[in-house]
Design a protein around this motif. Sequence first.
Motif, PDB file in Angstrom:
ATOM      1  N   HIS A   2       0.842  -1.197   0.000  1.00 58.12           N
ATOM      2  CA  HIS A   2       0.000   0.000   0.000  1.00 58.12           C
ATOM      3  C   HIS A   2       0.872   1.238   0.000  1.00 58.12           C
ATOM      4  O   HIS A   2       1.934   1.273   0.612  1.00 58.12           O
ATOM      5  CB  HIS A   2      -0.912   0.005   1.227  1.00 58.12           C
ATOM      6  N   ARG A  49     -11.248  -2.444  -6.086  1.00 56.91           N
ATOM      7  CA  ARG A  49      -9.951  -1.772  -6.227  1.00 56.91           C
ATOM      8  C   ARG A  49     -10.174  -0.380  -6.805  1.00 56.91           C
ATOM      9  O   ARG A  49      -9.906  -0.109  -7.976  1.00 56.91           O
ATOM     10  CB  ARG A  49      -9.015  -2.564  -7.152  1.00 56.91           C
ATOM     11  N   ARG A 106      -7.447   1.524  -8.905  1.00 48.88           N
ATOM     12  CA  ARG A 106      -7.200   1.193 -10.310  1.00 48.88           C
ATOM     13  C   ARG A 106      -8.214   1.881 -11.222  1.00 48.88           C
ATOM     14  O   ARG A 106      -7.870   2.322 -12.322  1.00 48.88           O
ATOM     15  CB  ARG A 106      -7.227  -0.325 -10.491  1.00 48.88           C
ATOM     16  N   PRO A 125      -6.789  -1.600  -1.602  1.00 50.75           N
ATOM     17  CA  PRO A 125      -8.126  -2.074  -1.971  1.00 50.75           C
ATOM     18  C   PRO A 125      -9.115  -1.825  -0.843  1.00 50.75           C
ATOM     19  O   PRO A 125      -8.742  -1.472   0.274  1.00 50.75           O
ATOM     20  CB  PRO A 125      -7.916  -3.573  -2.197  1.00 50.75           C
TER      21      PRO A 125
END
Length: 407
Positions: A5, A70, A73, A186
Amino acid sequence: MADRHPSSRSYLVGALLARTGDEMAGPALLLAGLALTGSATGASSLLAALTVSAAIGGPVLGALLDRSPRPGRLLAGALVLYATGLAVALGALGRGPVAVTLLVAVVTGLLGPALSGGWTAQLPRTVPAGRLPRANALDAMTFGAAGLAGPALAGGAAEALGAPAAVVVSAVLIAAAAPAAWRLPPVSGPAPAPVSGPTAKSRAAPLTGFVTSGVRAIAGSRPLARATLTSVLSCSAQGMMTVCLPLLGERAAGGAGFGAALLSCAALSALLANAALARHPHAVAPDTVLWAAPLLQAAALALAATGGPVALVVAVAVVGLAEGPQLTALFAVRHREAPERLRAQVFTTGASLKITGFAVGAAVAGPLADRFPSGALLVAAGIAALAVPACFAVRPGGGPTRPTTHA
């Protein structure tokens, strides 16, 4: 937080890159439109097309981010597409029909809230809960820093490399933030499982219903409704001030550039105020800042209406001193009150409403400022002051609010 992360530093660097590119894009498009078409009307239409669709794109983008396991993304993809849209609009400018260029700008503008509310909604996943207040103030500072750097970079790049190159540089800055977004953590917990039968129909059909659930979350929470209403009214007043300053600068100092340069003064004072707040994040409760900041802005706008050069400088600096902490307080309330499953949507919807408020204020100020810019500033002061009683009058029928915490 897992090693994969990003740190809060990586988050802030990405936010600064994306927001600087965004602040640079508007002036760069204006300069490129003027250089390639020779029409001020066409150039301003291009900028309007880029911003007008944010009111639609914000809630939809927020709903998609909240549904994604997610979201980083998805956010990275939005940044790349936004940067690509800027490049495509530049390529079409002056070479094809104007309507096509404007359409590209409108579609690109749908993704604009990704750089503001969509990014900030991910902040709680990048820092421990105890560090969120300070990180929140630092995040708000990226807006002030971008407001300072973006227009200056646009002007410098246009002067050194040409106006089209300034648009390219802004697109590169936005795209450069995509890796930081891609590495965002996430959603904690398992991803939503696929469903079938009647439930599937009820969840597949209503992206529209899910979009409106974010609006209902804002309207149903008194702190969120108050924060949103006061920020929209303040942004409307700021839009009016932005239109008036070049005219007042021309009258007070003999040049419209003096008034336009004062916007950098506001950005600098906002940045300094948030820097102080980042060092003392528990100094003032955000709910207090939300009503006190518009009151300070109203007094400053009334001072600016006097039209003297010294009064203008002082007034705009005071507006920035109020604007910076107000943004930090707004983020703090949203982080505190937004339901986790609707967090991104609350942020992007709120950002869209603020953009719309700014645009409406600028549109209203135009006819007033042509005849009486000081009068337009007095109207702006009244709108900012209206945020104070509006803040206390909000009584939505939502559930109980959470205890007030400090910024």
